[in-house]
Design a protein around this motif. Sequence first.
Motif, mmCIF file in Angstrom:
data_model
loop_
_atom_site.group_PDB
_atom_site.id
_atom_site.type_symbol
_atom_site.label_atom_id
_atom_site.label_comp_id
_atom_site.label_asym_id
_atom_site.label_seq_id
_atom_site.Cartn_x
_atom_site.Cartn_y
_atom_site.Cartn_z
ATOM 1 N N LYS A 150 48.132 34.381 27.988
ATOM 2 C CA LYS A 150 46.857 33.860 28.598
ATOM 3 C C LYS A 150 46.606 34.881 28.858
ATOM 4 N N VAL A 151 44.954 34.335 28.863
ATOM 5 C CA VAL A 151 43.752 35.398 29.424
ATOM 6 C C VAL A 151 42.739 34.738 30.542
ATOM 7 N N TRP A 152 42.147 35.168 31.628
ATOM 8 C CA TRP A 152 42.142 34.526 32.936
ATOM 9 C C TRP A 152 40.199 35.611 32.145
ATOM 10 N N ASN A 153 39.320 34.529 32.233
ATOM 11 C CA ASN A 153 37.805 35.036 32.279
ATOM 12 C C ASN A 153 37.826 34.437 33.715
ATOM 13 N N GLU A 154 36.013 35.399 33.788
ATOM 14 C CA GLU A 154 35.612 35.260 34.971
ATOM 15 C C GLU A 154 35.753 34.733 35.846
ATOM 16 N N ARG A 155 35.089 33.661 35.190
ATOM 17 C CA ARG A 155 35.450 31.659 35.141
ATOM 18 C C ARG A 155 36.527 31.399 35.955
ATOM 19 N N ASP A 156 37.394 31.462 35.363
ATOM 20 C CA ASP A 156 38.820 30.901 35.796
ATOM 21 C C ASP A 156 39.165 31.942 37.257
#
Length: 464
Positions: free
Chosen positions: A180-186
Amino acid sequence: MPPRGAVGAALALVGLDAEVVAATYEPSAKAGDTTTIPLPPGERAARRVLLVGVGGGRPEDLRAAGAAVGRAGRGKSAVVTTIGAGAGAGAQAAYAEGVALGGFTPPSWRSERSQAPKPPAGQVVLVGRYDADAVHRAVVRARATMLARNLAVVPSNTKNPAWMAAQARTLGRRAGLDVKVWNERDLAAQGFGGLLAVGGGSATPPRLVQLDYVPDGATAKTPRIVLVGKGITFDTGGLDIKPAEGMLAMKTDMSGSAIVLAVLAACRELEVPVRVTGLLALAENAVGGGSYRPGDVLTQYGGRTVEIGNTDAEGRIVMADALAYADLELDPDVLLDIATLTGAARVALSRSMAPVYATDDRLGAELVAAGDATGEPLWPFPLVEDYRAMLDSDVADINHIAGLGGGGGSITAALFLREFAGSRRWAHLDIAGVGRSDVDRGILTKGGTGFGARLLLRWLEEMG
């Protein structure tokens, strides 16, 4: 004395007399010392014989001998060796690690292939009685170390947080992991204020990556271990900017995340018996209009506020987010982090061993034992409660560095991180000294060392 036993027999196979060799070449028995004997041209497949000192035959001696063999084998099609045959499983594992790591050469971006370093030997053939399982496991652990080294030396104009996240996706899929990857918006939506602050000055936004390994047959009662790795893909120091010389090695400041990724990628092949989650806290600490400032107050994941004392102490800020997330959301049985964190650790223990901090004496002892077995020594450091007051802040829940003149920088950094681990069994490895090497000898090459990958895998393997 002339070489005897298996060594004498091996020399006889290529037409050499042990007594003549001993008298002519006087080979050294010191672990890792080598004596090269060229063979006359003929029908033999072998071109030269390498006599390697094994000292007292201890695992550390055989690891040094293996490193010498690995280095000598670079650029060769094959190496045939009898070293370690008949020794104990631990010594044979150490020898296999040495051969693999000694033969390792880092990636190169040279335009002329002829100038690139020689590759490792095409194959290494072990002749004699070896513990196949011990050797296989040692090679897998060494491969994890090499993966961490490869990631660490990639130039930072290529290696940014998104690039590291992409590597994690690819390696995770190959290893059968959930990713799972969180980007800057997440990260913004879920309150990861530390990662966003540190990465705010960079044109390449931060990421958080979670990798999950679940062993076959796991149940809800199978213990869960969470590993957190510092992933600063380049560290300028931020507004508290480093001197130019201090930046030269900063492409390796993501070594903790590389080690955690490499460990997770090896878990299935080693049949690690516990559930393992890896968290990669990835950001570039750059200078820009969005850079965080000394005196800022950040809100970390979970709501704790932190006063910034120095923007060059960014690693603990991104790791605090990941540790708090692990504590509040993942319910780990053990929480562990690894990071190139403080210059104080390097001053205290130099380049040969790393401090380990633990809230549980048994956990600390297990990690020390695993490090002893893999040649990655740890030294237990105390979490000095009297030093906690140095992190008090007048305006926030905690200051992220000790006040002026506080000292004990590695200890106070560990105390800061402990605040975000809750009441979990927690350990912290500060690999600032051992995570990089300025020399090219033995099992080390210049650049990132991957220190910790083998010891963490060994520790995880023995948890069943």
